[in-house]
Motif scaffolding. Structure first.
Motif, PDB file in Angstrom:
ATOM      1  N   UNK A   1      89.444  81.951  63.890  1.00 24.73           N
ATOM      2  CA  UNK A   1      88.589  81.336  63.197  1.00 24.73           C
ATOM      3  C   UNK A   1      89.423  80.642  62.175  1.00 24.73           C
ATOM      4  N   UNK A   2      89.064  79.399  61.691  1.00 27.11           N
ATOM      5  CA  UNK A   2      89.847  78.826  60.702  1.00 27.11           C
ATOM      6  C   UNK A   2      88.736  78.858  59.482  1.00 27.11           C
ATOM      7  N   UNK A   3      89.567  79.079  58.213  1.00 26.22           N
ATOM      8  CA  UNK A   3      88.863  78.669  57.208  1.00 26.22           C
ATOM      9  C   UNK A   3      89.586  77.782  56.113  1.00 26.22           C
ATOM     10  N   UNK A   4      89.618  76.637  55.644  1.00 22.28           N
ATOM     11  CA  UNK A   4      90.302  76.028  54.711  1.00 22.28           C
ATOM     12  C   UNK A   4      89.675  75.941  53.368  1.00 22.28           C
ATOM     13  N   UNK A   5      90.420  76.132  52.193  1.00 24.90           N
ATOM     14  CA  UNK A   5      89.948  76.255  51.047  1.00 24.90           C
ATOM     15  C   UNK A   5      90.665  75.158  50.114  1.00 24.90           C
ATOM     16  N   UNK A   6      90.013  74.231  49.429  1.00 27.73           N
ATOM     17  CA  UNK A   6      90.551  73.402  48.467  1.00 27.73           C
ATOM     18  C   UNK A   6      90.440  73.708  47.004  1.00 27.73           C
ATOM     19  N   UNK A   7      91.567  73.326  46.371  1.00 28.17           N
ATOM     20  CA  UNK A   7      91.501  73.698  44.861  1.00 28.17           C
ATOM     21  C   UNK A   7      90.530  72.846  44.118  1.00 28.17           C
ATOM     22  N   UNK A   8      89.895  73.312  42.898  1.00 26.73           N
ATOM     23  CA  UNK A   8      89.060  72.539  42.233  1.00 26.73           C
ATOM     24  C   UNK A   8      89.592  71.222  41.834  1.00 26.73           C
ATOM     25  N   UNK A   9      91.058  71.184  41.785  1.00 28.49           N
ATOM     26  CA  UNK A   9      91.778  70.023  41.227  1.00 28.49           C
ATOM     27  C   UNK A   9      91.563  68.810  42.577  1.00 28.49           C
ATOM     28  N   UNK A  10      91.484  69.359  43.806  1.00 24.18           N
ATOM     29  CA  UNK A  10      91.335  68.718  44.931  1.00 24.18           C
ATOM     30  C   UNK A  10      89.861  68.201  45.136  1.00 24.18           C
ATOM     31  N   UNK A  11      88.885  68.636  44.015  1.00 27.54           N
ATOM     32  CA  UNK A  11      87.637  68.263  44.349  1.00 27.54           C
ATOM     33  C   UNK A  11      86.911  69.323  45.221  1.00 27.54           C
ATOM     34  N   UNK A  12      87.583  70.492  45.357  1.00 32.43           N
ATOM     35  CA  UNK A  12      86.949  71.664  46.390  1.00 32.43           C
ATOM     36  C   UNK A  12      85.919  72.501  45.487  1.00 32.43           C
ATOM     37  N   UNK A  13      85.736  72.634  44.346  1.00 32.70           N
ATOM     38  CA  UNK A  13      85.231  73.769  43.555  1.00 32.70           C
ATOM     39  C   UNK A  13      85.771  74.906  43.762  1.00 32.70           C
ATOM     40  N   UNK A 106      92.661  85.082  67.905  1.00 35.72           N
ATOM     41  CA  UNK A 106      91.208  84.758  67.759  1.00 35.72           C
ATOM     42  C   UNK A 106      90.444  85.783  66.979  1.00 35.72           C
ATOM     43  N   UNK A 107      90.859  87.096  67.224  1.00 34.63           N
ATOM     44  CA  UNK A 107      90.184  88.071  66.329  1.00 34.63           C
ATOM     45  C   UNK A 107      90.222  88.076  64.870  1.00 34.63           C
ATOM     46  N   UNK A 108      91.289  87.365  64.248  1.00 30.98           N
ATOM     47  CA  UNK A 108      91.424  87.196  63.041  1.00 30.98           C
ATOM     48  C   UNK A 108      90.968  85.996  62.299  1.00 30.98           C
ATOM     49  N   UNK A 109      90.770  86.265  61.078  1.00 26.84           N
ATOM     50  CA  UNK A 109      90.307  84.751  60.496  1.00 26.84           C
ATOM     51  C   UNK A 109      91.426  84.325  59.645  1.00 26.84           C
ATOM     52  N   UNK A 110      91.800  83.051  59.807  1.00 30.53           N
ATOM     53  CA  UNK A 110      92.957  82.337  59.382  1.00 30.53           C
ATOM     54  C   UNK A 110      92.518  81.577  58.056  1.00 30.53           C
ATOM     55  N   UNK A 111      92.890  81.988  56.697  1.00 28.90           N
ATOM     56  CA  UNK A 111      92.345  81.210  55.991  1.00 28.90           C
ATOM     57  C   UNK A 111      93.401  80.399  54.911  1.00 28.90           C
ATOM     58  N   UNK A 112      93.620  79.137  54.798  1.00 26.33           N
ATOM     59  CA  UNK A 112      94.517  78.311  54.226  1.00 26.33           C
ATOM     60  C   UNK A 112      94.067  77.687  52.784  1.00 26.33           C
ATOM     61  N   UNK A 113      94.459  78.432  51.796  1.00 24.56           N
ATOM     62  CA  UNK A 113      94.073  77.964  50.527  1.00 24.56           C
ATOM     63  C   UNK A 113      94.948  76.981  50.212  1.00 24.56           C
ATOM     64  N   UNK A 114      94.333  75.890  49.274  1.00 32.14           N
ATOM     65  CA  UNK A 114      95.003  74.668  48.751  1.00 32.14           C
ATOM     66  C   UNK A 114      95.174  73.824  50.129  1.00 32.14           C
ATOM     67  N   UNK A 115      94.054  73.908  50.839  1.00 30.69           N
ATOM     68  CA  UNK A 115      94.248  73.050  52.171  1.00 30.69           C
ATOM     69  C   UNK A 115      94.471  71.573  51.964  1.00 30.69           C
ATOM     70  N   UNK A 116      95.510  70.742  52.641  1.00 31.22           N
ATOM     71  CA  UNK A 116      95.528  69.541  52.414  1.00 31.22           C
ATOM     72  C   UNK A 116      96.550  69.082  51.463  1.00 31.22           C
ATOM     73  N   UNK A 117      97.169  70.037  50.563  1.00 37.24           N
ATOM     74  CA  UNK A 117      97.920  69.685  49.460  1.00 37.24           C
ATOM     75  C   UNK A 117      99.259  69.053  49.891  1.00 37.24           C
ATOM     76  N   UNK A 118      99.796  68.279  49.156  1.00 32.58           N
ATOM     77  CA  UNK A 118     100.856  67.294  49.574  1.00 32.58           C
ATOM     78  C   UNK A 118     101.741  67.078  48.190  1.00 32.58           C
ATOM     79  N   UNK A 119     102.873  66.837  48.134  1.00 32.39           N
ATOM     80  CA  UNK A 119     103.629  66.563  47.085  1.00 32.39           C
ATOM     81  C   UNK A 119     103.211  65.743  46.244  1.00 32.39           C
ATOM     82  N   UNK A 120     102.425  64.663  46.503  1.00 36.80           N
ATOM     83  CA  UNK A 120     101.712  63.625  45.521  1.00 36.80           C
ATOM     84  C   UNK A 120     100.558  63.845  45.465  1.00 36.80           C
ATOM     85  N   UNK A 121      99.826  64.958  45.464  1.00 34.99           N
ATOM     86  CA  UNK A 121      98.394  65.336  45.459  1.00 34.99           C
ATOM     87  C   UNK A 121      97.970  65.321  43.676  1.00 34.99           C
TER      88      UNK A 121
END
Ligand code: SF4
Length: 254
Positions: A1-13, A106-121
């Protein structure tokens, strides 16, 4: 399972990921750790940690140590989250390793914080890693994970550090007390040779950069291949007077 999290700075709350089961089982931080030794099977340490801390959580950057620990944890019954911080500066090979691991477990949940970050974000000046790497690590790595842990509230973390990675890690215990929560280090006494043998035996998806001499892999501006005879972590922040990102040492350690 995937879960992606964006920062508030990225408009993610707030750093909240849905869906996720509520953490209803608090840990038992007062459960004293058994006397583990160099011969203790890491899976036994993980099983103890799961019993003592049902809310155990595993951050990972998917280095060799982390990949081995992930496999051992899955075998030992860990079914929690594997939390990765995307700083925006990771090698493509690291992101691909994460994706391969996610497919394999697949039995684990992979969470990516700051999803979609880039050097020019815009989160930090693009060259902050060169002018102030401590501030860059704090903003792009330590702070997102600290905020997530504050939300999730685990009483212990599962970590893959080992003593032979660097002289600064020579005294890592199996169970670290102090700070906001316990850190459980089942691989503390494993050598690089043991880790490589285990990964080969189990055909684990090791980051291909490892085989080019990148024995410890962080962000691309701050990682180089190590030279013969150097510590595994000698290629991290080389020449910058810095050896740790701040997640595991220092006043803001996890
Ligand atoms: Fe920034 Fe380098 Fe730290 Fe990555 S490792 S967060 S690029 S200073």
């Amino acid at each position: 399972m995937t879960a992606e999290v964006r920062t508030p700075e990225q408009g993610g709350g707030p750093l909240t990921t849905e869906p996720r089961a509520p953490r209803s089982a608090p840990g038992h931080a007062d459960a004293s750790a058994p006397a583990f030794g160099p011969e203790t099977d890491p899976r036994d340490i993980i099983r103890w940690a799961l019993a003592a801390h049902p809310d155990l959580l595993m951050p990972s950057a998917f280095n060799l140590n982390g990949v081995v620990l992930l496999d051992l944890a899955a075998q030992a019954g860990y079914r929690g989250e594997v939390v990765f911080v995307d700083t925006g500066y990771h090698f493509p090979e690291t992101l691909a390793t994460r994706d391969r691991l996610e497919s394999r477990y697949p039995e684990l949940t992979f969470v990516t914080l700051n999803a979609g970050a880039s050097p020019d974000d815009g989160q930090t000046p693009p060259d902050l890693y060169a002018s102030d790497p401590d501030a860059c690590c704090a903003a792009r790595k330590v702070d997102p994970l600290q905020r997530y842990l504050k939300e999730q509230g685990p009483s212990a973390l599962l970590n893959a550090r080992s003593r032979d990675q660097a002289s600064t890690r020579a005294d890592i215990p199996f169970v670290e007390e102090g700070g906001a929560r316990r850190r459980v280090n089942p691989l503390a006494h494993w050598t690089r040779e043991q880790l490589e043998a285990y990964a080969a035996e189990h055909d684990l998806p090791v980051n291909p950069l490892y085989f080019d001499g990148f024995l410890s892999i962080g962000c691309w501006p701050c990682t180089r291949a190590v030279k013969p005879g150097e510590d595994a972590r000698a290629g991290r922040w080389a020449g910058k007077g810095k050896t740790e990102c701040g997640l595991w040492q220092g006043e803001n350690k996890l």
